[in-house]
Write a protein that holds these residues in place. Structure first.
Motif, PDB file in Angstrom:
ATOM      1  N   SER A  17       0.826  -1.209   0.000  1.00  0.00           N
ATOM      2  CA  SER A  17       0.000   0.000   0.000  1.00  0.00           C
ATOM      3  C   SER A  17       0.859   1.259   0.000  1.00  0.00           C
ATOM      4  O   SER A  17       0.591   2.212  -0.742  1.00  0.00           O
ATOM      5  CB  SER A  17      -0.942   0.013   1.212  1.00  0.00           C
ATOM      6  OG  SER A  17      -1.851  -1.061   1.158  1.00  0.00           O
ATOM      7  N   MET A  18       1.883   1.263   0.829  1.00  0.00           N
ATOM      8  CA  MET A  18       2.742   2.431   0.928  1.00  0.00           C
ATOM      9  C   MET A  18       3.540   2.626  -0.355  1.00  0.00           C
ATOM     10  O   MET A  18       3.663   3.758  -0.859  1.00  0.00           O
ATOM     11  CB  MET A  18       3.684   2.307   2.118  1.00  0.00           C
ATOM     12  CG  MET A  18       4.529   3.538   2.359  1.00  0.00           C
ATOM     13  SD  MET A  18       5.739   3.303   3.653  1.00  0.00           S
ATOM     14  CE  MET A  18       6.853   2.138   2.864  1.00  0.00           C
ATOM     15  N   ILE A  19       4.079   1.546  -0.906  1.00  0.00           N
ATOM     16  CA  ILE A  19       4.868   1.655  -2.133  1.00  0.00           C
ATOM     17  C   ILE A  19       4.011   2.154  -3.282  1.00  0.00           C
ATOM     18  O   ILE A  19       4.432   3.006  -4.079  1.00  0.00           O
ATOM     19  CB  ILE A  19       5.515   0.300  -2.476  1.00  0.00           C
ATOM     20  CG1 ILE A  19       6.541  -0.090  -1.397  1.00  0.00           C
ATOM     21  CG2 ILE A  19       6.170   0.348  -3.849  1.00  0.00           C
ATOM     22  CD1 ILE A  19       7.665   0.910  -1.203  1.00  0.00           C
ATOM     23  N   VAL A  20       2.769   1.647  -3.389  1.00  0.00           N
ATOM     24  CA  VAL A  20       1.870   2.133  -4.442  1.00  0.00           C
ATOM     25  C   VAL A  20       1.605   3.627  -4.267  1.00  0.00           C
ATOM     26  O   VAL A  20       1.604   4.391  -5.239  1.00  0.00           O
ATOM     27  CB  VAL A  20       0.554   1.327  -4.460  1.00  0.00           C
ATOM     28  CG1 VAL A  20      -0.492   2.002  -5.351  1.00  0.00           C
ATOM     29  CG2 VAL A  20       0.808  -0.099  -4.934  1.00  0.00           C
ATOM     30  N   ALA A  21       1.386   4.070  -3.029  1.00  0.00           N
ATOM     31  CA  ALA A  21       1.177   5.497  -2.778  1.00  0.00           C
ATOM     32  C   ALA A  21       2.388   6.306  -3.228  1.00  0.00           C
ATOM     33  O   ALA A  21       2.249   7.371  -3.853  1.00  0.00           O
ATOM     34  CB  ALA A  21       0.889   5.740  -1.297  1.00  0.00           C
ATOM     35  N   GLY A  22       3.584   5.810  -2.932  1.00  0.00           N
ATOM     36  CA  GLY A  22       4.792   6.511  -3.339  1.00  0.00           C
ATOM     37  C   GLY A  22       4.956   6.561  -4.851  1.00  0.00           C
ATOM     38  O   GLY A  22       5.366   7.585  -5.421  1.00  0.00           O
ATOM     39  N   ILE A  23       4.633   5.442  -5.525  1.00  0.00           N
ATOM     40  CA  ILE A  23       4.694   5.404  -6.988  1.00  0.00           C
ATOM     41  C   ILE A  23       3.725   6.425  -7.588  1.00  0.00           C
ATOM     42  O   ILE A  23       4.066   7.176  -8.506  1.00  0.00           O
ATOM     43  CB  ILE A  23       4.383   3.985  -7.496  1.00  0.00           C
ATOM     44  CG1 ILE A  23       5.522   3.020  -7.138  1.00  0.00           C
ATOM     45  CG2 ILE A  23       4.130   3.979  -9.003  1.00  0.00           C
ATOM     46  CD1 ILE A  23       5.218   1.561  -7.409  1.00  0.00           C
ATOM     47  N   LEU A  24       2.501   6.455  -7.049  1.00  0.00           N
ATOM     48  CA  LEU A  24       1.493   7.372  -7.567  1.00  0.00           C
ATOM     49  C   LEU A  24       1.905   8.831  -7.389  1.00  0.00           C
ATOM     50  O   LEU A  24       1.737   9.651  -8.297  1.00  0.00           O
ATOM     51  CB  LEU A  24       0.151   7.110  -6.886  1.00  0.00           C
ATOM     52  CG  LEU A  24      -0.535   5.793  -7.282  1.00  0.00           C
ATOM     53  CD1 LEU A  24      -1.618   5.436  -6.271  1.00  0.00           C
ATOM     54  CD2 LEU A  24      -1.113   5.882  -8.682  1.00  0.00           C
ATOM     55  N   GLN A  59      -6.591   2.946  -0.148  1.00  0.00           N
ATOM     56  CA  GLN A  59      -6.897   3.488  -1.473  1.00  0.00           C
ATOM     57  C   GLN A  59      -7.240   4.978  -1.405  1.00  0.00           C
ATOM     58  O   GLN A  59      -6.961   5.720  -2.345  1.00  0.00           O
ATOM     59  CB  GLN A  59      -8.037   2.701  -2.126  1.00  0.00           C
ATOM     60  CG  GLN A  59      -7.585   1.386  -2.744  1.00  0.00           C
ATOM     61  CD  GLN A  59      -6.988   0.432  -1.717  1.00  0.00           C
ATOM     62  OE1 GLN A  59      -7.692  -0.019  -0.815  1.00  0.00           O
ATOM     63  NE2 GLN A  59      -5.704   0.135  -1.840  1.00  0.00           N
ATOM     64  N   ALA A  60      -7.820   5.413  -0.301  1.00  0.00           N
ATOM     65  CA  ALA A  60      -8.070   6.850  -0.123  1.00  0.00           C
ATOM     66  C   ALA A  60      -6.752   7.608  -0.030  1.00  0.00           C
ATOM     67  O   ALA A  60      -6.597   8.694  -0.609  1.00  0.00           O
ATOM     68  CB  ALA A  60      -8.918   7.094   1.114  1.00  0.00           C
ATOM     69  N   LEU A  61      -5.782   7.051   0.697  1.00  0.00           N
ATOM     70  CA  LEU A  61      -4.464   7.684   0.784  1.00  0.00           C
ATOM     71  C   LEU A  61      -3.783   7.687  -0.578  1.00  0.00           C
ATOM     72  O   LEU A  61      -3.158   8.675  -0.977  1.00  0.00           O
ATOM     73  CB  LEU A  61      -3.596   6.964   1.809  1.00  0.00           C
ATOM     74  CG  LEU A  61      -2.168   7.499   1.956  1.00  0.00           C
ATOM     75  CD1 LEU A  61      -2.168   8.919   2.522  1.00  0.00           C
ATOM     76  CD2 LEU A  61      -1.321   6.578   2.820  1.00  0.00           C
ATOM     77  N   GLN A  62      -3.917   6.576  -1.310  1.00  0.00           N
ATOM     78  CA  GLN A  62      -3.308   6.506  -2.638  1.00  0.00           C
ATOM     79  C   GLN A  62      -3.938   7.519  -3.589  1.00  0.00           C
ATOM     80  O   GLN A  62      -3.238   8.130  -4.408  1.00  0.00           O
ATOM     81  CB  GLN A  62      -3.445   5.080  -3.183  1.00  0.00           C
ATOM     82  CG  GLN A  62      -2.577   4.075  -2.443  1.00  0.00           C
ATOM     83  CD  GLN A  62      -2.984   2.632  -2.696  1.00  0.00           C
ATOM     84  OE1 GLN A  62      -3.967   2.357  -3.389  1.00  0.00           O
ATOM     85  NE2 GLN A  62      -2.239   1.693  -2.132  1.00  0.00           N
ATOM     86  N   ARG A 232       3.982   8.103   9.759  1.00  0.00           N
ATOM     87  CA  ARG A 232       3.285   9.385   9.647  1.00  0.00           C
ATOM     88  C   ARG A 232       2.132   9.326   8.642  1.00  0.00           C
ATOM     89  O   ARG A 232       1.415  10.315   8.477  1.00  0.00           O
ATOM     90  CB  ARG A 232       4.266  10.481   9.219  1.00  0.00           C
ATOM     91  CG  ARG A 232       5.393  10.724  10.217  1.00  0.00           C
ATOM     92  CD  ARG A 232       6.148  11.993   9.853  1.00  0.00           C
ATOM     93  NE  ARG A 232       7.321  12.161  10.699  1.00  0.00           N
ATOM     94  CZ  ARG A 232       8.548  11.804  10.354  1.00  0.00           C
ATOM     95  NH1 ARG A 232       8.756  11.272   9.155  1.00  0.00           N
ATOM     96  NH2 ARG A 232       9.563  11.976  11.168  1.00  0.00           N
ATOM     97  N   LEU A 233       1.961   8.202   7.977  1.00  0.00           N
ATOM     98  CA  LEU A 233       0.876   8.056   7.005  1.00  0.00           C
ATOM     99  C   LEU A 233      -0.244   7.230   7.612  1.00  0.00           C
ATOM    100  O   LEU A 233       0.016   6.304   8.393  1.00  0.00           O
ATOM    101  CB  LEU A 233       1.398   7.382   5.734  1.00  0.00           C
ATOM    102  CG  LEU A 233       2.436   8.188   4.956  1.00  0.00           C
ATOM    103  CD1 LEU A 233       2.978   7.365   3.796  1.00  0.00           C
ATOM    104  CD2 LEU A 233       1.849   9.502   4.454  1.00  0.00           C
ATOM    105  N   THR A 461       5.126  14.045   3.920  1.00  0.00           N
ATOM    106  CA  THR A 461       5.559  12.649   3.994  1.00  0.00           C
ATOM    107  C   THR A 461       5.342  11.944   2.664  1.00  0.00           C
ATOM    108  O   THR A 461       6.181  11.140   2.227  1.00  0.00           O
ATOM    109  CB  THR A 461       4.805  11.912   5.118  1.00  0.00           C
ATOM    110  OG1 THR A 461       5.002  12.610   6.358  1.00  0.00           O
ATOM    111  CG2 THR A 461       5.319  10.487   5.270  1.00  0.00           C
ATOM    112  N   LEU A 462       4.231  12.227   1.981  1.00  0.00           N
ATOM    113  CA  LEU A 462       3.999  11.638   0.656  1.00  0.00           C
ATOM    114  C   LEU A 462       5.070  12.101  -0.332  1.00  0.00           C
ATOM    115  O   LEU A 462       5.544  11.309  -1.168  1.00  0.00           O
ATOM    116  CB  LEU A 462       2.608  12.000   0.147  1.00  0.00           C
ATOM    117  CG  LEU A 462       1.442  11.240   0.787  1.00  0.00           C
ATOM    118  CD1 LEU A 462       0.114  11.862   0.364  1.00  0.00           C
ATOM    119  CD2 LEU A 462       1.478   9.755   0.417  1.00  0.00           C
TER     120      LEU A 462
END
Length: 487
Positions: A17-24, A59-62, A232-233, A461-462
């Motif tokens: 989940s975190m890696i996908v958020a970072g990629i996005l 998914q909301a964070l992403q 922090r996320l 953080t994102l």
């Protein structure tokens, strides 16, 4: 033409989940129009969407990382565990019923049309979809009818990158073993691998990385170091609960009983971010500390069962003693319902129809009902006039004399209840502590100062996560592996 790529993991909590958020976030900064997607999620940490439904918090964070509003098509199937073997099933944002795990395993393939429908609609809105898997594709007992990992990837023709977690050990076996147990058609969809959560000198794993590549035939897209800002996320998995706490620090003590079916515990994140707050998760079998400044009861997916667990741990006695000493108590959503005089479940929403006594610290009564309240809210804290915003996500109505002293005001209604002293508060508004001005005002009543701008911290953080991904993960190679979405 829209393209898609999928990140699957060798297990749960490998950091997908975190890696996908970072990629996005990284691709958004490259001016690509991107969206997240997870066909099936299991979590009691949900978010309300702009189209009036609910999806997993991750998914909301992403979506936030991609700079867009969350939408139900980003997570068409959400399972919210209510018992050890059963869950509420959410389809495209709305409650579709309750199923036991065995029945869901038999019927899950019937949900594939809804999954593909949401995926196709999402594809019309962007350049690239980054898909997140669920758990592990190596769970061969779950492969038949799968809609979350290889079943979806095969149906939608989406290439896969497999991610392992070196922090838990055995990452070579994790990745090589996954290739071993998958059939040829599934393996053909895996185009590369990556290793996450590395600590220390990455060069020490060069030989391990090369061994994985030699044994699988898959190229490596990178060995990603542990991201220190992860806490922090907003978290989604209950496994992350210990990281929410800031125990042992100086400042006001906020005690949170850790109930079995705790939900929406990202309500705690803004408090955990405050240096002047000592946030303590109280595990089962441990008393609530007598010097706590605030006892905070969070949301619950099964309020009546969690109320029974609260009593079984003796926390009801601790809370009563805390109130007698003049301590503050706040209940959010399920915690609000527990603080009242009674909870009735005439329709069997949470199990057999029942009526139970609440803790009795608020003069209100709750009746659970089949209709789920899902809405985004903004308004003011009545006493201070500070702005508040958040969302409601609950089943039930709460009424009684203490609702005549509300402490929140929205455009068309007042919300919440308070006892005579004003020290015991309850409301249905999740996310309230993310409102910086309100949080500062409320913490001041506990003798603590607020120094954090929480939403700014999440954004920073994102961005830091995106920098991390750009440095350690081969985004350019990943983009070459993405495939066009089938019409």
């Amino acid at each position: 033409m829209t393209k898609a790529i999928m990140i699957q993991g060798t297990g749960s909590n490998v950091g997908k989940s975190m890696i996908v958020a970072g990629i996005l976030r990284a691709l958004t900064r490259r001016s690509l129009n991107v969206r997240p997607f997870k066909s099936q999620n299991m979590s009691n940490n949900a978010a309300v969407t702009s189209d009036g439904g609910e999806i997993g918090r991750a998914q909301a964070l992403q979506a936030r990382a991609a700079g867009v509003a969350p939408h139900t098509d980003m997570n068409p199937i959400l399972l919210k565990p209510q018992t050890s073997t059963g869950a509420q099933v959410i389809v495209q944002g709305q409650v579709a019923g309750h199923q036991e795990a065995a029945a869901f395993g038999e019927n899950k393939s019937t949900l594939m049309p809804a999954v593909l429908q949401s995926f196709a609609r999402l594809a019309k809105t962007c350049d690239l979809i980054v898909v997140e898997g669920a758990g592990s594709p190596a769970e061969t007992n779950l492969r038949r009818g799968d809609i979350a990992n290889m079943g979806f990837a095969r149906a939608a023709g989406v290439p896969v990158i497999l991610m392992g977690d070196i922090d838990r050990g055995g990452v070579i076996a994790q990745i090589v073993g996954t290739k071993t147990v998958l059939d040829a058609a599934d393996n053909d969809l895996i185009k590369a691998f990556s290793v996450n959560k590395f600590r220390g000198d990455r060069s020490l794993f060069d030989a391990g990385r090369d061994d994985i590549a030699a044994r699988t035939g898959w190229p490596s897209l990178g060995v990603i170091p542990w991201f220190e800002g992860a806490h922090r996320l907003p978290a989604e998995d209950v496994m992350d609960l210990p990281a929410r706490a800031r125990s042992g620090g100086k400042g006001c003590i906020i005690a949170v009983p850790q109930l079995p079916r705790i939900s929406n515990f990202d309500d705690l994140d803004p408090l955990a971010a405050e240096p002047a707050v000592d946030l303590r998760m109280i595990p089962p079998g441990t008393p609530i500390p007598g010097d706590a400044d605030l006892v905070l009861l969070t949301g619950s997916k099964a309020t009546i069962a969690d109320l029974a667990a609260l009593r079984a741990n003796g926390w009801d006695i601790d809370i009563a003693a805390h109130i007698r000493r003049g301590g503050a108590v706040m209940g959010l959503c399920g915690g609000y319902q527990m603080l009242g005089r009674s909870i009735s479940d005439p329709h069997g929403i949470e199990g057999p129809a029942s009526h139970v006594e609440g803790l009795g610290h608020l003069n209100v009564e709750t009746v659970l009902a089949p209709t789920k309240h899902l809405s985004l809210k903004s308004g003011t804290h009545i006493v201070s006039g500070t702005a508040v915003s958040g969302y409601e996500i609950h089943m039930g109505e709460t009424q009684g004399p203490d609702t005549h002293t509300p402490w929140l005001s929205f455009e068309s209604m007042a919300e919440g209840a308070a006892n005579r002293s004003g020290k015991v508060l309850g409301c249905y508004l999740h996310g309230i502590f993310a409102s910086d001005a309100f949080r500062a005002t409320y913490l001041a009543t506990l003798g603590a100062s607020s120094t954090t701008l929480f939403e700014d911290q999440v954004e920073e953080t994102l961005d830091a996560l995106a920098d991390h991904i750009e440095r350690y993960f081969d985004l350019d190679h990943m983009l070459t592996l993405a495939a066009e979405v089938k019409a």
